[in-house]
Scaffold this motif. Structure first.
Motif, PDB file in Angstrom:
ATOM      1  N   SER A  95      -2.912  -6.642  -2.320  1.00 49.85           N
ATOM      2  CA  SER A  95      -3.002  -5.187  -2.224  1.00 49.85           C
ATOM      3  C   SER A  95      -4.207  -4.804  -1.383  1.00 49.85           C
ATOM      4  O   SER A  95      -5.076  -5.633  -1.109  1.00 49.85           O
ATOM      5  CB  SER A  95      -3.118  -4.599  -3.634  1.00 49.85           C
ATOM      6  N   GLY A  96      -4.251  -3.545  -0.979  1.00 51.12           N
ATOM      7  CA  GLY A  96      -5.339  -3.047  -0.150  1.00 51.12           C
ATOM      8  C   GLY A  96      -6.279  -2.166  -0.944  1.00 51.12           C
ATOM      9  O   GLY A  96      -5.841  -1.283  -1.684  1.00 51.12           O
ATOM     10  N   ARG A  97      -7.554  -2.385  -0.762  1.00 55.05           N
ATOM     11  CA  ARG A  97      -8.579  -1.653  -1.513  1.00 55.05           C
ATOM     12  C   ARG A  97      -8.681  -0.215  -1.022  1.00 55.05           C
ATOM     13  O   ARG A  97      -8.812   0.045   0.170  1.00 55.05           O
ATOM     14  CB  ARG A  97      -9.909  -2.382  -1.338  1.00 55.05           C
ATOM     15  N   GLY A  98      -8.597   0.719  -1.968  1.00 57.72           N
ATOM     16  CA  GLY A  98      -8.748   2.127  -1.631  1.00 57.72           C
ATOM     17  C   GLY A  98      -7.556   2.754  -0.974  1.00 57.72           C
ATOM     18  O   GLY A  98      -7.656   3.822  -0.379  1.00 57.72           O
ATOM     19  N   GLU A  99      -6.374   2.111  -1.082  1.00 60.31           N
ATOM     20  CA  GLU A  99      -5.151   2.636  -0.485  1.00 60.31           C
ATOM     21  C   GLU A  99      -4.210   3.112  -1.585  1.00 60.31           C
ATOM     22  O   GLU A  99      -3.761   2.323  -2.422  1.00 60.31           O
ATOM     23  CB  GLU A  99      -4.441   1.563   0.347  1.00 60.31           C
ATOM     24  N   ALA A 100      -3.883   4.395  -1.576  1.00 60.56           N
ATOM     25  CA  ALA A 100      -3.044   4.958  -2.631  1.00 60.56           C
ATOM     26  C   ALA A 100      -1.665   4.305  -2.668  1.00 60.56           C
ATOM     27  O   ALA A 100      -1.137   4.025  -3.751  1.00 60.56           O
ATOM     28  CB  ALA A 100      -2.910   6.471  -2.434  1.00 60.56           C
ATOM     29  N   HIS A 101      -1.064   4.059  -1.518  1.00 60.41           N
ATOM     30  CA  HIS A 101       0.264   3.444  -1.497  1.00 60.41           C
ATOM     31  C   HIS A 101       0.221   2.030  -2.065  1.00 60.41           C
ATOM     32  O   HIS A 101       1.132   1.602  -2.779  1.00 60.41           O
ATOM     33  CB  HIS A 101       0.821   3.416  -0.070  1.00 60.41           C
ATOM     34  N   ALA A 102      -0.829   1.308  -1.758  1.00 63.02           N
ATOM     35  CA  ALA A 102      -0.965  -0.046  -2.275  1.00 63.02           C
ATOM     36  C   ALA A 102      -1.127  -0.016  -3.787  1.00 63.02           C
ATOM     37  O   ALA A 102      -0.534  -0.837  -4.512  1.00 63.02           O
ATOM     38  CB  ALA A 102      -2.151  -0.743  -1.618  1.00 63.02           C
ATOM     39  N   GLU A 103      -1.915   0.919  -4.282  1.00 63.86           N
ATOM     40  CA  GLU A 103      -2.126   0.987  -5.724  1.00 63.86           C
ATOM     41  C   GLU A 103      -0.844   1.414  -6.445  1.00 63.86           C
ATOM     42  O   GLU A 103      -0.599   0.989  -7.582  1.00 63.86           O
ATOM     43  CB  GLU A 103      -3.294   1.918  -6.032  1.00 63.86           C
ATOM     44  N   ALA A 104      -0.003   2.202  -5.793  1.00 62.39           N
ATOM     45  CA  ALA A 104       1.295   2.539  -6.388  1.00 62.39           C
ATOM     46  C   ALA A 104       2.157   1.295  -6.524  1.00 62.39           C
ATOM     47  O   ALA A 104       2.860   1.107  -7.529  1.00 62.39           O
ATOM     48  CB  ALA A 104       2.003   3.596  -5.533  1.00 62.39           C
ATOM     49  N   CYS A 105       2.094   0.414  -5.527  1.00 60.43           N
ATOM     50  CA  CYS A 105       2.841  -0.847  -5.595  1.00 60.43           C
ATOM     51  C   CYS A 105       2.265  -1.770  -6.660  1.00 60.43           C
ATOM     52  O   CYS A 105       2.997  -2.510  -7.331  1.00 60.43           O
ATOM     53  CB  CYS A 105       2.862  -1.529  -4.234  1.00 60.43           C
TER      54      CYS A 105
END
Length: 275
Positions: A95-105
């Protein structure tokens, strides 16, 4: 069980290639997940997912081109359905740090019903040595829409080592490991360190998001430019300017410093000027 394969999705990428190689060295059976693999895996062809997942114990999931792209969450959900039907026990998501789309995944994986580990990574050091900024480094100017923000740049080798640990040891089940380097660096400071180790002049040029978008659109087209410009807008605003202890918790050691990354990259010839 070491004889039950581990699927590495994105096995030709920065993290996946390292993970696959490390697992093999440790004696684990690896199924490489790429379009060119013996059992191919292609995010754009869902009919390849079942055969690639069939019979594997766990899977490393690196979504290409990025979890911020339209449709990524739906594909992660669909992959989970196929993985569960195939008997997969665990997923490790990059996942990517500080990325809303990544945190949704991340949340989709967290609530999948499968065992999981989430590896949330900061900006990759290897973007400078084997990614899209290698050419600009060799040209002497790294232009990014980052102003003077400071970033805890992470070494991909650390990210891969954490993922390997998660794939092979149930003690990491249910964990979120946020991976950063051990210090904050501005991109001007990063360029100066690269220059010192590479022995070539490299400077950082701050640019606007609009300039970044225009340059990216020329190289990769408008959709890619739109998405990556939004990623920059979201992540290069200073809110990631703090350190975390993901490497320490997962591996029991300190993360790799950017200067050590530069030393290794220079020694490998990554920044050797063409004759």
């Amino acid at each position: 069980m070491k004889d039950q394969p581990i699927l590495v999705i994105g096995s030709t990428g920065k993290t996946g290639s390292r993970i696959a190689a490390s697992l093999k060295l440790k004696g684990f059976a690896v199924r490489e997940g790429s379009r060119s693999a013996a059992i191919p895996f292609d995010w754009e062809q869902p009919d390849t997912w079942g055969p690639a997942l069939d019979g594997v114990s766990s899977a490393y999931v690196s979504y290409f081109p990025d979890l911020a792209f339209p449709g990524a969450a739906e594909k992660i959900e669909a992959l989970i359905r196929v993985a569960k039907a195939s008997g997969v026990r665990k997923l490790v998501l990059l996942s990517g740090r500080g990325e809303a789309h990544a945190e949704a995944c991340e949340e989709i994986v967290r609530h999948s019903g499968l065992a999981f580990t989430l590896v949330r990574a900061a900006w990759f050091a290897q973007n400078f040595s084997e990614g899209y900024l290698q050419g600009p480094v060799l040209d002497g100017v790294v232009a990014l829409p980052a102003g003077d923000i400071r970033e805890p740049i992470a070494d991909v080798d650390d990210i891969a080592e954490v993922a390997v640990a998660a794939l092979t040891d149930a003690r990491h089940d249910g964990e979120l490991y946020e991976i950063t380097g051990p210090r904050l660096l501005s991109f001007e400071e990063a360029a100066a360190e690269i220059s010192r180790h590479a022995g070539i002049p490299v400077r950082y040029q701050p640019i606007t998001l609009e300039q970044f978008h225009d340059g990216m659109a020329e190289i990769a087209g408008p959709l890619v430019a739109d998405v990556f410009t939004e990623i920059c807008r979201e992540t290069l605003d200073g809110h990631n300017a703090y350190l975390t202890d993901g490497v320490q918790r997962a591996l029991g050691r300190e993360p790799t410093d950017f200067s050590e990354f530069c030393r290794r990259a220079a020694a490998s010839g990554a920044w050797k000027q063409a004759a």
